[in-house]
Design an enzyme around this catalytic site. Structure first.
Site, PDB file in Angstrom:
ATOM      1  N   LYS A 266       0.842  -1.203   0.000  1.00 45.24           N
ATOM      2  CA  LYS A 266       0.000   0.000   0.000  1.00 45.24           C
ATOM      3  C   LYS A 266       0.877   1.252   0.000  1.00 45.24           C
ATOM      4  CE  LYS A 266      -3.258   2.623   2.939  1.00 45.24           C
ATOM      5  NZ  LYS A 266      -4.126   2.615   4.154  1.00 45.24           N
ATOM      6  N   ASP A 271      -2.640  10.167   3.787  1.00 47.36           N
ATOM      7  CA  ASP A 271      -4.039   9.788   3.939  1.00 47.36           C
ATOM      8  C   ASP A 271      -4.764  10.811   4.805  1.00 47.36           C
ATOM      9  OD1 ASP A 271      -6.472   8.556   4.153  1.00 47.36           O
ATOM     10  OD2 ASP A 271      -5.766   6.872   5.389  1.00 47.36           O
ATOM     11  N   LYS A 278     -10.197  12.944   8.258  1.00 49.04           N
ATOM     12  CA  LYS A 278      -9.724  12.549   9.583  1.00 49.04           C
ATOM     13  C   LYS A 278      -9.650  13.762  10.505  1.00 49.04           C
ATOM     14  CE  LYS A 278      -6.700   8.740   8.094  1.00 49.04           C
ATOM     15  NZ  LYS A 278      -7.307   7.665   8.893  1.00 49.04           N
ATOM     16  N   ASP A 289       1.567   6.284   5.680  1.00 48.18           N
ATOM     17  CA  ASP A 289       0.592   5.355   5.104  1.00 48.18           C
ATOM     18  C   ASP A 289       1.103   4.670   3.826  1.00 48.18           C
ATOM     19  OD1 ASP A 289      -1.816   4.106   5.612  1.00 48.18           O
ATOM     20  OD2 ASP A 289      -3.026   5.553   4.486  1.00 48.18           O
ATOM     21  N   ASP A 348     -12.251   7.088   3.767  1.00 46.29           N
ATOM     22  CA  ASP A 348     -11.052   6.843   4.564  1.00 46.29           C
ATOM     23  C   ASP A 348     -10.656   5.356   4.546  1.00 46.29           C
ATOM     24  OD1 ASP A 348      -8.897   7.436   6.115  1.00 46.29           O
ATOM     25  OD2 ASP A 348     -10.026   7.741   7.975  1.00 46.29           O
ATOM     26  N   GLU A 350      -9.511   3.670   2.187  1.00 52.06           N
ATOM     27  CA  GLU A 350      -8.989   3.781   0.821  1.00 52.06           C
ATOM     28  C   GLU A 350      -7.938   2.720   0.510  1.00 52.06           C
ATOM     29  OE1 GLU A 350      -7.741   5.303   3.296  1.00 52.06           O
ATOM     30  OE2 GLU A 350      -5.585   5.003   2.979  1.00 52.06           O
ATOM     31  N   ARG A 352      -7.798  -0.508   1.040  1.00 54.11           N
ATOM     32  CA  ARG A 352      -8.357  -1.716   0.412  1.00 54.11           C
ATOM     33  C   ARG A 352      -8.767  -1.455  -1.040  1.00 54.11           C
ATOM     34  NH1 ARG A 352     -12.820  -2.025   5.075  1.00 54.11           N
ATOM     35  NH2 ARG A 352     -11.142  -0.931   6.139  1.00 54.11           N
TER      36      ARG A 352
HETATM   37  N1  BES Z   1      -4.314   4.401   6.948  1.00 58.94           N
HETATM   38  C1  BES Z   1      -5.471   4.193   7.721  1.00 58.94           C
HETATM   39  C2  BES Z   1      -5.249   3.185   8.855  1.00 58.94           C
HETATM   40  C3  BES Z   1      -4.496   3.682  10.045  1.00 58.94           C
HETATM   41  C4  BES Z   1      -5.061   4.589  10.913  1.00 58.94           C
HETATM   42  C5  BES Z   1      -3.269   3.174  10.337  1.00 58.94           C
HETATM   43  C6  BES Z   1      -4.367   4.999  12.030  1.00 58.94           C
HETATM   44  C7  BES Z   1      -2.581   3.570  11.458  1.00 58.94           C
HETATM   45  C8  BES Z   1      -3.121   4.485  12.301  1.00 58.94           C
HETATM   46  C9  BES Z   1      -6.595   3.653   6.849  1.00 58.94           C
HETATM   47  O1  BES Z   1      -6.623   4.127   5.557  1.00 58.94           O
HETATM   48  C10 BES Z   1      -7.883   4.065   7.488  1.00 58.94           C
HETATM   49  O2  BES Z   1      -8.130   5.237   7.548  1.00 58.94           O
HETATM   50  N2  BES Z   1      -8.657   3.093   7.939  1.00 58.94           N
HETATM   51  C11 BES Z   1      -9.876   3.370   8.595  1.00 58.94           C
HETATM   52  C12 BES Z   1     -10.898   2.377   8.110  1.00 58.94           C
HETATM   53  C13 BES Z   1     -12.302   2.686   8.555  1.00 58.94           C
HETATM   54  C14 BES Z   1     -12.788   3.951   7.875  1.00 58.94           C
HETATM   55  C15 BES Z   1     -13.181   1.521   8.203  1.00 58.94           C
HETATM   56  C16 BES Z   1      -9.649   3.220  10.090  1.00 58.94           C
HETATM   57  O3  BES Z   1      -8.912   2.333  10.509  1.00 58.94           O
HETATM   58  O4  BES Z   1     -10.192   4.029  10.834  1.00 58.94           O
HETATM   59 ZN    ZN Z   2      -4.834   4.755   4.789  1.00 68.51          ZN
HETATM   60 MN    MN Z   3      -7.711   5.942   5.416  1.00 62.92          MN
END
Ligand code: BES
Ligand code: ZN
Ligand code: MN
Length: 512
Positions: A266, A271, A278, A289, A348, A350, A352
């Protein structure tokens, strides 16, 4: 930093600093005993005075030790002998190197690989020491206007007890250096801010590395993705002004007909969350990210140095995730490269979306195995903290191989379920699936989403959201899981080789 291997009596070692282990309570390791007798009890006298107990990670510098050729002796605590295991060994090496960097010694001889670590051979001890030492001296100061003072310590000699340990130690040295070098690249890329480390920058790095190590590289542009029908990846790239890239690396270490291992990383260079933006707190950390992408590039660097006789493909979907007038909005439906449609309920989620198209793209390489590496979910950090990487797989043998590689390199992963029961959380009223599955088991439903795109091959997913970087005072990329991935590939080669020799032996036996 330079490394070398040496065998022979420590008391005869001509070095600026001789590093010796001491168990708790005040018990000398074998090389320390040898030095102590040459020095007529000088070291044990000091211990008796109570200056060092031998607690793991403590150090004591001695000057003017009589009867030996070393200018200094650094004692390092190993903790109680019964409890001395892999982690204690690594911590002792790290503590020694930290203490060495605070002295005037430009060079040192480390006798720690002579100390026994249960179930680990000399190759492991050397490789682990090299990685620990390189980790201790890593600095990211290229963005400071005045670089920090150069360190004096330039060379480490790793001492082994016997002559016949030298050759396996050399092998461990080679592997450790490759892993450390790959980790350094992954850390540098992770630490670079998103205004420098853009998708274009990642592509340039890949191209530069392909030239240096002579492997194939190809970069797909937005228009190529449009032609192919990568609707999910493109949906994430809609809000940014930075051109997205799909970086493709091909390492050929053996005949082309052998099915490759594909590594998919990835590469979200920042992000923001997109329209599902966020909160501001700690958002800077979303420059990390792209650590999955960095791990793929780091692993490529390691295997190129090792010249592993296998084929590996690297796929890196790279983009920013930004809000904007043209950005994807919650509720938008897109068609992925696989033909499956996705309702994007949260922009968010994104990672996947970019991964699913890269995973479908991997099909064209007829891979033996596909592993994706992604800072995918905050939920994985809640589940496993910053200790273990989340591991999901549609093949238990593959999962076990990855767990083992992680244990060998102290870069551990823990298997999580990928049961069908979770799939219903991804139901959508408007498309084949939604891109989120609600709060429960967030890291599992993210993996379940990816599983819908990986039915055609053996696949594992590594969620490195908790392990790819550190927050707080020591904020910075960790270089994980480059050690796990590189060791996994090394093991693969070793496995294939021993299988071939086994086959040959069976054939010969059959003829008799
Ligand atoms: N890059 C983030 C995951 C992340 C967040 C990694 C904080 C490390 C610390 C990912 O893209 C994301 O935002 N995931 C969301 C998914 C949710 C919207 C289903 C998450 O984990 O909040
Ligand atoms: Zn992300
Ligand atoms: Mn995200």
């Amino acid at each position: 930093m330079e490394f070398s291997i040496k065998s022979g009596a420590p008391e005869k070692s001509r070095t600026a600093c001789l590093v010796l282990g001491v168990f708790e309570p005040r018990r000398l390791s074998a090389p320390a005993q040898a030095v102590d007798s040459a020095a007529q009890g000088f070291v044990s006298d000091i211990l008796r005075r109570g200056d060092m107990e031998g607690k793991c990670g403590t150090t004591l510098m001695l000057h003017k030790v009589p009867g030996i050729l070393a200018e200094r002796v650094l004692l390092v605590g190993l903790g109680p002998e019964r409890e001395f295991r892999e982690k204690e060994y690594r911590n002792a090496v790290a503590a020694a190197v930290r203490a060495l960097t605070e002295t005037g010694a430009a060079e040192a001889t480390l006798c720690l690989p002579e100390v026994e670590v249960k179930k680990r051979d000399v190759g492991w001890k050397v490789s682990t020491a090299v990685v620990a030492a390189m980790e201790m001296v890593y600095r990211f100061d290229r963005l400071k206007s005045k670089p920090e003072e150069a360190r004096r310590l330039r060379k480490l000699t790793l001492a082994v007890s016997r002559r016949l340990d030298v050759s396996p130690a050399e092998e461990g040295l080679h592997q450790g250096q490759a892993i450390a070098c790959g980790m350094n690249l992954a850390k540098d890329l992770g630490n670079l801010p998103s205004n420098i480390c853009t998708p274009t920058y990642l592509a340039e790095q890949a191209i530069g590395m392909a030239k240096a190590y002579d492997f194939k590289v190809q970069v797909l542009e937005r228009k190529d993705m449009e032609k192919l029908g990568m609707g999910a990846l493109l949906a994430v790239a809609k809000g940014t002004h930075e051109p997205p890239k799909l970086i493709i690396l091909e390492y050929h270490g053996t005949e082309r007909k052998q099915a490759p291992v594909a590594l998919v990383g990835k590469g979200v260079t920042f992000d923001t969350g997109g329209i599902s933006i966020k909160p501001a707190q700690d958002m800077d950390e979303m420059k990390f990210d792209m650590c999955g992408a960095a791990a793929v590039l780091g692993t490529f660097k390691a295997i190129a140095q090792l010249q592993l006789p296998m084929n590996v493909v690297g796929l890196i979907p790279a983009t920013e995730n930004m809000p904007g007038g043209r950005a994807t909005k919650p509720g938008d439906v897109v068609t992925s490269l696989s033909g499956q449609t996705i309702e994007i309920l949260n922009t968010d989620a994104e990672g996947r979306l970019i991964l699913c198209d890269a995973l479908t793209y991997a099909e064209r390489y007829n891979p033996a195995t596909v592993i994706d590496i992604a800072t995918l979910t905050g939920a994985c950090v809640i589940a496993l903290g910053h200790v273990a990487t989340g591991l999901f797989s549609n093949d238990d043998t593959l999962a076990k191989e990855l767990i083992r590689a992680g244990e060998q390199t102290l870069d551990r992963a823990w298997q999580m379920p990928l049961w069908e029961d979770y799939q219903e959380q991804l139901k959508s009223n408007f498309a084949d699936m939604a891109n989120i599955g609600g709060r429960p088991a967030g890291s599992v439903t993210a993996a379940c989403f990816l599983a819908r795109f990986t039915k055609k091959f053996r696949w594992a997913h590594l969620d490195i959201a908790g392990t790819a970087w550190k927050s707080g005072k020591e904020k910075g990329a960790t270089g994980r899981p480059v050690p796990l991935l590189t060791q996994f590939l090394i093991n693969r080669v070793a496995e294939a080789t021993s299988q071939r020799t086994g086959d040959r032996e069976r054939k010969v036996a059959g003829r008799r």
